[in-house]
Scaffold this active site. Structure first.
Site, PDB file in Angstrom:
ATOM      1  N   ASP A  30      69.391  64.991  38.978  1.00 62.03           N
ATOM      2  CA  ASP A  30      69.006  64.662  37.610  1.00 62.03           C
ATOM      3  C   ASP A  30      69.801  63.441  37.152  1.00 62.03           C
ATOM      4  O   ASP A  30      71.003  63.317  37.395  1.00 62.03           O
ATOM      5  CB  ASP A  30      69.282  65.853  36.673  1.00 62.03           C
ATOM      6  CG  ASP A  30      68.549  65.707  35.352  1.00 62.03           C
ATOM      7  OD1 ASP A  30      67.632  66.507  35.084  1.00 62.03           O
ATOM      8  OD2 ASP A  30      68.895  64.776  34.569  1.00 62.03           O
ATOM      9  N   ILE A  31      69.096  62.523  36.483  1.00 63.67           N
ATOM     10  CA  ILE A  31      69.713  61.267  36.043  1.00 63.67           C
ATOM     11  C   ILE A  31      70.741  61.495  34.923  1.00 63.67           C
ATOM     12  O   ILE A  31      71.607  60.653  34.689  1.00 63.67           O
ATOM     13  CB  ILE A  31      68.603  60.295  35.589  1.00 63.67           C
ATOM     14  CG1 ILE A  31      69.034  58.852  35.715  1.00 63.67           C
ATOM     15  CG2 ILE A  31      68.106  60.596  34.196  1.00 63.67           C
ATOM     16  CD1 ILE A  31      67.883  57.858  35.557  1.00 63.67           C
ATOM     17  N   ASN A  87      61.584  74.513  31.899  1.00 61.17           N
ATOM     18  CA  ASN A  87      61.213  74.247  30.507  1.00 61.17           C
ATOM     19  C   ASN A  87      59.699  74.093  30.430  1.00 61.17           C
ATOM     20  O   ASN A  87      59.103  73.388  31.252  1.00 61.17           O
ATOM     21  CB  ASN A  87      61.877  72.956  30.010  1.00 61.17           C
ATOM     22  CG  ASN A  87      63.392  73.057  29.988  1.00 61.17           C
ATOM     23  OD1 ASN A  87      63.942  74.093  29.655  1.00 61.17           O
ATOM     24  ND2 ASN A  87      64.060  71.980  30.362  1.00 61.17           N
ATOM     25  N   GLY A  93      61.275  72.480  25.443  1.00 61.55           N
ATOM     26  CA  GLY A  93      62.084  71.292  25.705  1.00 61.55           C
ATOM     27  C   GLY A  93      61.625  70.491  26.905  1.00 61.55           C
ATOM     28  O   GLY A  93      62.394  69.693  27.454  1.00 61.55           O
ATOM     29  N   HIS A 100      58.666  71.258  37.205  1.00 60.39           N
ATOM     30  CA  HIS A 100      59.914  71.130  37.955  1.00 60.39           C
ATOM     31  C   HIS A 100      60.849  72.261  37.577  1.00 60.39           C
ATOM     32  O   HIS A 100      60.732  72.845  36.491  1.00 60.39           O
ATOM     33  CB  HIS A 100      60.592  69.767  37.691  1.00 60.39           C
ATOM     34  CG  HIS A 100      60.801  69.474  36.242  1.00 60.39           C
ATOM     35  ND1 HIS A 100      59.793  69.019  35.419  1.00 60.39           N
ATOM     36  CD2 HIS A 100      61.907  69.589  35.459  1.00 60.39           C
ATOM     37  CE1 HIS A 100      60.273  68.845  34.192  1.00 60.39           C
ATOM     38  NE2 HIS A 100      61.548  69.192  34.192  1.00 60.39           N
ATOM     39  N   HIS A 102      64.898  73.155  37.206  1.00 63.76           N
ATOM     40  CA  HIS A 102      66.281  72.647  37.166  1.00 63.76           C
ATOM     41  C   HIS A 102      67.172  73.609  37.943  1.00 63.76           C
ATOM     42  O   HIS A 102      67.072  74.827  37.779  1.00 63.76           O
ATOM     43  CB  HIS A 102      66.802  72.599  35.726  1.00 63.76           C
ATOM     44  CG  HIS A 102      66.110  71.624  34.841  1.00 63.76           C
ATOM     45  ND1 HIS A 102      66.670  70.428  34.458  1.00 63.76           N
ATOM     46  CD2 HIS A 102      64.892  71.662  34.252  1.00 63.76           C
ATOM     47  CE1 HIS A 102      65.834  69.783  33.669  1.00 63.76           C
ATOM     48  NE2 HIS A 102      64.746  70.513  33.514  1.00 63.76           N
TER      49      HIS A 102
HETATM   50  P1  AMP Z   1      62.595  68.630  31.258  1.00 64.48           P
HETATM   51  O1  AMP Z   1      63.176  68.550  29.887  1.00 64.48           O
HETATM   52  O2  AMP Z   1      62.614  70.023  31.822  1.00 64.48           O
HETATM   53  O3  AMP Z   1      61.228  67.979  31.344  1.00 64.48           O
HETATM   54  O4  AMP Z   1      63.582  67.822  32.182  1.00 64.48           O
HETATM   55  C1  AMP Z   1      63.364  66.521  32.627  1.00 64.48           C
HETATM   56  C2  AMP Z   1      64.627  66.082  33.317  1.00 64.48           C
HETATM   57  O5  AMP Z   1      64.337  64.901  34.053  1.00 64.48           O
HETATM   58  C3  AMP Z   1      65.777  65.751  32.375  1.00 64.48           C
HETATM   59  O6  AMP Z   1      66.895  66.600  32.684  1.00 64.48           O
HETATM   60  C4  AMP Z   1      66.076  64.274  32.672  1.00 64.48           C
HETATM   61  O7  AMP Z   1      67.453  63.980  32.632  1.00 64.48           O
HETATM   62  C5  AMP Z   1      65.498  64.115  34.054  1.00 64.48           C
HETATM   63  N1  AMP Z   1      65.088  62.754  34.389  1.00 64.48           N
HETATM   64  C6  AMP Z   1      64.400  61.867  33.620  1.00 64.48           C
HETATM   65  N2  AMP Z   1      64.182  60.728  34.286  1.00 64.48           N
HETATM   66  C7  AMP Z   1      64.724  60.887  35.511  1.00 64.48           C
HETATM   67  C8  AMP Z   1      64.837  60.047  36.667  1.00 64.48           C
HETATM   68  N3  AMP Z   1      64.322  58.804  36.694  1.00 64.48           N
HETATM   69  N4  AMP Z   1      65.495  60.527  37.751  1.00 64.48           N
HETATM   70  C9  AMP Z   1      66.029  61.766  37.727  1.00 64.48           C
HETATM   71  N5  AMP Z   1      65.945  62.610  36.672  1.00 64.48           N
HETATM   72  C10 AMP Z   1      65.312  62.174  35.575  1.00 64.48           C
END
Ligand code: AMP
Length: 115
Positions: A30-31, A87, A93, A100, A102
């Site tokens: 995760d970024i 989520n 959220g 996906h 987490h």
């Molecule tokens: P969600 O809120 O469950 O949709 O989580 C989306 C997740 O994707 C968040 O924790 C972000 O930090 C992560 N995210 C967004 N852009 C990227 C990216 N380019 N590479 C890796 N993770 C990302």
């Protein structure tokens, strides 16, 4: 909601740090990590939410959990434990409209499930 960046990552249009890949799943870092280990288990096949999954594809959800557990054990989180979060929708959220899971770990996460 933001763009489906996960499809772009899988197509090679955006960079990400992958720790695991197979024909069905990618696992990336995760970024914006919320724990020492914060990974995202992402199906290669695009679907937005669990609600779209049919009986035909139901086993994909189970395999996603198995991939998460495999990666957790590969990273030595198996003994201490880890947390999986999905989520869904605005109240859940969800930011990226591509299913996906987490995976968080590497410290004692405590009882809170929201900040
Ligand atoms: P969600 O809120 O469950 O949709 O989580 C989306 C997740 O994707 C968040 O924790 C972000 O930090 C992560 N995210 C967004 N852009 C990227 C990216 N380019 N590479 C890796 N993770 C990302």
């Amino acid at each position: 909601m933001i763009d489906d960046i996960f499809c772009k990552i899988i197509k090679g249009e955006l960079k990400a740090e992958a720790v695991y890949k197979d024909a069905e799943f990618w696992v990336i870092k995760d970024i914006n990590p919320q724990a020492p280990v914060h990974l995202l288990i992402i199906p290669v096949k695009h679907f937005e939410s669990i609600h779209e999954v049919t009986d035909k594809d139901a086993s994909l959800l189970g395999r996603g959990l198995m991939v998460a557990d495999k990666v957790a054990h590969d990273l030595d989180l198996g003994d201490k434990g880890y947390r999986l979060i999905i989520n869904e929708g605005e109240d859940g959220g969800k930011l990226v409209p591509h299913f996906h899971i987490h995976l968080l770990g590497g410290k004692k996460l405590g009882p809170k499930i929201v900040k």
